[in-house]
Design an enzyme around this catalytic site. Structure first.
Site, PDB file in Angstrom:
ATOM      1  N   HIS A 126       5.355 -25.566  27.211  1.00  0.00           N
ATOM      2  CA  HIS A 126       6.398 -25.071  28.125  1.00  0.00           C
ATOM      3  C   HIS A 126       6.010 -23.673  28.634  1.00  0.00           C
ATOM      4  O   HIS A 126       6.254 -22.665  27.981  1.00  0.00           O
ATOM      5  CB  HIS A 126       7.733 -25.021  27.383  1.00  0.00           C
ATOM      6  CG  HIS A 126       8.934 -24.844  28.269  1.00  0.00           C
ATOM      7  ND1 HIS A 126       8.866 -24.368  29.566  1.00  0.00           N
ATOM      8  CD2 HIS A 126      10.253 -25.097  28.038  1.00  0.00           C
ATOM      9  CE1 HIS A 126      10.095 -24.335  30.075  1.00  0.00           C
ATOM     10  NE2 HIS A 126      10.949 -24.771  29.174  1.00  0.00           N
ATOM     11  N   ARG A 184      18.191 -34.302  36.212  1.00  0.00           N
ATOM     12  CA  ARG A 184      19.608 -34.650  36.198  1.00  0.00           C
ATOM     13  C   ARG A 184      19.877 -36.114  36.514  1.00  0.00           C
ATOM     14  O   ARG A 184      20.784 -36.727  35.944  1.00  0.00           O
ATOM     15  CB  ARG A 184      20.363 -33.719  37.149  1.00  0.00           C
ATOM     16  CG  ARG A 184      20.391 -32.292  36.624  1.00  0.00           C
ATOM     17  CD  ARG A 184      20.719 -31.287  37.695  1.00  0.00           C
ATOM     18  NE  ARG A 184      19.668 -31.225  38.703  1.00  0.00           N
ATOM     19  CZ  ARG A 184      19.728 -30.475  39.789  1.00  0.00           C
ATOM     20  NH1 ARG A 184      20.790 -29.737  40.019  1.00  0.00           N
ATOM     21  NH2 ARG A 184      18.717 -30.456  40.648  1.00  0.00           N
ATOM     22  N   TYR A 204      10.492 -18.285  29.908  1.00  0.00           N
ATOM     23  CA  TYR A 204      10.326 -18.221  28.456  1.00  0.00           C
ATOM     24  C   TYR A 204       8.997 -17.536  28.119  1.00  0.00           C
ATOM     25  O   TYR A 204       8.318 -17.013  28.997  1.00  0.00           O
ATOM     26  CB  TYR A 204      10.502 -19.626  27.852  1.00  0.00           C
ATOM     27  CG  TYR A 204      11.891 -20.168  28.141  1.00  0.00           C
ATOM     28  CD1 TYR A 204      13.021 -19.476  27.684  1.00  0.00           C
ATOM     29  CD2 TYR A 204      12.093 -21.294  28.932  1.00  0.00           C
ATOM     30  CE1 TYR A 204      14.312 -19.918  27.988  1.00  0.00           C
ATOM     31  CE2 TYR A 204      13.376 -21.741  29.238  1.00  0.00           C
ATOM     32  CZ  TYR A 204      14.480 -21.045  28.762  1.00  0.00           C
ATOM     33  OH  TYR A 204      15.753 -21.478  29.080  1.00  0.00           O
ATOM     34  N   HIS A 257      10.044 -21.323  33.474  1.00  0.00           N
ATOM     35  CA  HIS A 257      11.451 -20.899  33.354  1.00  0.00           C
ATOM     36  C   HIS A 257      11.746 -19.615  32.599  1.00  0.00           C
ATOM     37  O   HIS A 257      12.805 -19.490  31.983  1.00  0.00           O
ATOM     38  CB  HIS A 257      12.269 -22.055  32.741  1.00  0.00           C
ATOM     39  CG  HIS A 257      12.296 -23.262  33.643  1.00  0.00           C
ATOM     40  ND1 HIS A 257      12.379 -24.543  33.178  1.00  0.00           N
ATOM     41  CD2 HIS A 257      12.234 -23.356  34.985  1.00  0.00           C
ATOM     42  CE1 HIS A 257      12.356 -25.386  34.196  1.00  0.00           C
ATOM     43  NE2 HIS A 257      12.275 -24.682  35.307  1.00  0.00           N
ATOM     44  N   GLN A 268       7.846 -31.478  24.411  1.00  0.00           N
ATOM     45  CA  GLN A 268       7.687 -30.175  25.075  1.00  0.00           C
ATOM     46  C   GLN A 268       7.797 -29.064  24.035  1.00  0.00           C
ATOM     47  O   GLN A 268       8.840 -28.900  23.400  1.00  0.00           O
ATOM     48  CB  GLN A 268       8.747 -29.971  26.162  1.00  0.00           C
ATOM     49  CG  GLN A 268       8.400 -28.738  27.010  1.00  0.00           C
ATOM     50  CD  GLN A 268       9.462 -28.363  28.018  1.00  0.00           C
ATOM     51  OE1 GLN A 268      10.634 -28.273  27.682  1.00  0.00           O
ATOM     52  NE2 GLN A 268       9.050 -28.116  29.251  1.00  0.00           N
ATOM     53  N   PRO A 312      11.814 -32.901  30.863  1.00  0.00           N
ATOM     54  CA  PRO A 312      12.339 -32.318  29.630  1.00  0.00           C
ATOM     55  C   PRO A 312      13.748 -31.787  29.855  1.00  0.00           C
ATOM     56  O   PRO A 312      13.990 -31.059  30.818  1.00  0.00           O
ATOM     57  CB  PRO A 312      11.359 -31.174  29.331  1.00  0.00           C
ATOM     58  CG  PRO A 312      10.743 -30.839  30.658  1.00  0.00           C
ATOM     59  CD  PRO A 312      10.695 -32.122  31.425  1.00  0.00           C
TER      60      PRO A 312
HETATM   61  C1  LIG Z   1      20.658 -30.080  31.210  1.00  0.00           C
HETATM   62  C2  LIG Z   1      19.304 -29.554  31.570  1.00  0.00           C
HETATM   63  C3  LIG Z   1      18.427 -29.192  30.580  1.00  0.00           C
HETATM   64  C4  LIG Z   1      17.131 -28.752  30.897  1.00  0.00           C
HETATM   65  N1  LIG Z   1      16.251 -28.475  29.887  1.00  0.00           N
HETATM   66  C5  LIG Z   1      14.964 -28.194  30.168  1.00  0.00           C
HETATM   67  C6  LIG Z   1      14.001 -28.058  29.129  1.00  0.00           C
HETATM   68  O1  LIG Z   1      14.296 -28.213  27.932  1.00  0.00           O
HETATM   69  N2  LIG Z   1      12.721 -27.763  29.497  1.00  0.00           N
HETATM   70  C7  LIG Z   1      12.352 -27.595  30.798  1.00  0.00           C
HETATM   71  O2  LIG Z   1      11.178 -27.324  31.078  1.00  0.00           O
HETATM   72  N3  LIG Z   1      13.248 -27.756  31.798  1.00  0.00           N
HETATM   73  C8  LIG Z   1      14.521 -28.069  31.508  1.00  0.00           C
HETATM   74  N4  LIG Z   1      15.401 -28.296  32.533  1.00  0.00           N
HETATM   75  C9  LIG Z   1      14.896 -28.399  33.910  1.00  0.00           C
HETATM   76  C10 LIG Z   1      14.601 -29.866  34.244  1.00  0.00           C
HETATM   77  O3  LIG Z   1      13.505 -30.364  33.483  1.00  0.00           O
HETATM   78  C11 LIG Z   1      14.278 -30.041  35.745  1.00  0.00           C
HETATM   79  O4  LIG Z   1      13.119 -29.308  36.063  1.00  0.00           O
HETATM   80  C12 LIG Z   1      15.440 -29.610  36.615  1.00  0.00           C
HETATM   81  O5  LIG Z   1      16.640 -30.242  36.192  1.00  0.00           O
HETATM   82  C13 LIG Z   1      15.198 -29.929  38.076  1.00  0.00           C
HETATM   83  O6  LIG Z   1      14.964 -31.300  38.227  1.00  0.00           O
HETATM   84  P1  LIG Z   1      16.115 -32.292  38.786  1.00  0.00           P
HETATM   85  O7  LIG Z   1      16.492 -31.808  40.141  1.00  0.00           O
HETATM   86  O8  LIG Z   1      15.443 -33.648  38.792  1.00  0.00           O
HETATM   87  O9  LIG Z   1      17.261 -32.225  37.823  1.00  0.00           O
HETATM   88  C14 LIG Z   1      16.726 -28.657  32.246  1.00  0.00           C
HETATM   89  C15 LIG Z   1      17.633 -28.990  33.247  1.00  0.00           C
HETATM   90  C16 LIG Z   1      18.899 -29.428  32.932  1.00  0.00           C
HETATM   91  C17 LIG Z   1      19.842 -29.823  34.049  1.00  0.00           C
END
Ligand SMILES: Cc1cc2nc3c(=O)[nH]c(=O)nc-3n(C[C@H](O)[C@H](O)[C@H](O)COP(=O)(O)O)c2cc1C
Length: 377
Positions: free
Chosen positions: A188, A332, A193, A191, A111, A36
């Site tokens: 969700h 990412r 929330y 984080h 989500q 997400p």
């Molecule tokens: C731009 C961005 C937006 C994100 N938005 C959400 C979100 O809406 N919901 C959520 O649970 N995590 C969110 N995250 C966390 C990501 O889902 C993920 O857990 C985090 O980027 C770590 O994974 P990665 O190393 O593969 O990027 C966000 C992360 C980034 C970078």
């Protein structure tokens, strides 16, 4: 001439991330999940047509996608231009996006989200205070762009008899998600929330049966899971948890016990999956290696276990081979590589993500303009 093993392309069967997996009623063709990702391009909290291209670019036949955090009610928002799913207009706006993902054979979960105290009056109806399990304010935080400072209005502590209404908002949001065509919802619970605010002992200071013991702090999460399961069926429900993250001042004094308790107690609902964020992700965007692990939770949870946080191709494959996860969510890397599963198949180089455009409101830039492999060469 001797065959050089390094030049023999691996078949999908040799790449653990690309092997099929059956998640309950969903037959997935591989294990590379779109995590997400909030993109802040849903003007006025309504999903926009440009999301059709963005999500369909990231769709593969039999691949699982999790949509960005989507507000369950008019008190759920805390960031500009994030989508919701509590109005008819929002439900209608999601439909063409979901249809596009389905047209390419994707499995799409929404989500569902409530920010709780990670908000301020400007995001709230009638300029009221945000709601939370507590009235403890959150200190101003640097926004994800690294420049702006987010200011939070001190929250209003929910009374015990108001809590069922919020649970009901999650239930209705789940119903709306199904109405919009989604295959299921991810609750969700991560984080910092609202749900996480209830679970973490550094935030929750309640004295009613939603505070104090681990069981009490997790009651709100359990009630939401139960309500959503009753509404749309356990096969269509996942939950995301980040017991180890301290993002938005959401630390816990014993995250391992919290994670384990949730993993065990969720078994009774028979939900589709449990999605946990790795301990190394203390914040949403930075990886810090640490000795803790999700393995005890993986072992305790009987359904599909998904992990996320700092994974690349190599350690995602390793997590599957070592049976530490069934599915691996990529944030990412998937944001910047619409064809990530294909690149993993070929072990191709990856596009670099650009943090500066993660949260801008542009309908194209940093959103649907990351190149596919074929056009990079
Ligand atoms: C731009 C961005 C937006 C994100 N938005 C959400 C979100 O809406 N919901 C959520 O649970 N995590 C969110 N995250 C966390 C990501 O889902 C993920 O857990 C985090 O980027 C770590 O994974 P990665 O190393 O593969 O990027 C966000 C992360 C980034 C970078």
């Amino acid at each position: 001439m001797e065959k050089n093993a390094a030049q023999v392309p691996e078949s999908k069967q040799d790449i653990p991330l690309l092997t099929p997996y059956k998640m309950g009623i969903f037959q997935l063709s591989h294990r590379v999940v779109l995590a997400p990702l909030t993109r802040q391009r849903s003007y006025g909290n309504v999903p926009q047509p440009h999301a059709i291209l963005y999500y369909s670019q990231r769709t593969t036949k039999g691949g699982l996608l999790i949509a960005e955090a989507t507000g369950v009610s008019d008190t759920a928002q805390g960031y500009p231009q994030t989508p919701g799913i509590w109005t008819k207009e929002q439900v209608e706006a999601w439909k063409p996006i979901v249809n596009a993902v389905h047209a390419k054979g994707g499995v799409f979960f929404c989500q569902i989200w409530h920010v709780g105290r990670v908000s301020n009056r400007d995001f709230q109806p009638n300029g009221q205070a945000p709601i939370s399990c507590t009235d403890k304010p959150l200190t101003p935080q640097i926004r994800a762009n690294g420049v702006d400072v987010a200011q939070f209005t001190p929250p209003r502590r929910l009374t015990t008899d108001e809590i069922p209404r919020i649970v009901n908002d999650f239930r209705l949001a789940a119903r709306n998600a199904i109405e919009a065509g989604f295959d299921g919802v991810e609750i969700h619970g991560a984080h910092g929330y609202l749900i996480d605010q209830f679970m973490k002992d550094q935030i929750n200071d309640r004295t009613d049966h939603y505070g104090g013991s681990l069981e009490n702090r997790c009651r709100f999460a359990h009630e939401i899971v139960e309500a959503v399961v009753n509404e749309i069926g356990a096969d269509r429900v996942g939950i995301r948890l980040s017991p180890f993250a301290s993002y938005m001042e959401s630390g816990d004094s014993n995250p391992s016990a919290l994670g384990l308790y949730m993993a065990e107690s969720l078994n009774k609902y028979g939900i589709a999956y449990c999605h946990m964020v790795e301990p190394r992700m203390k914040t949403v965007g930075e990886k810090v290696e640490c000795p803790e692990s999700l393995v005890p939770m993986r072992k305790a949870f009987k359904g599909t276990f998904m992990v996320a946080g700092g994974y690349d191709r190599g350690d995602g494959n390793k997590a599957v081979v070592e049976d530490r996860a069934d599915l691996v969510a990529y944030g990412r890397l998937f944001l910047a590589n619409p064809d990530l599963p294909r690149r993993f198949e070929l072990d191709a180089p990856l596009n670099k993500y650009n943090r500066d455009t993660f949260y801008i409101s542009d309908p194209v830039v940093g959103y649907s303009d990351y190149p596919f492999l074929e056009t990079t060469a």
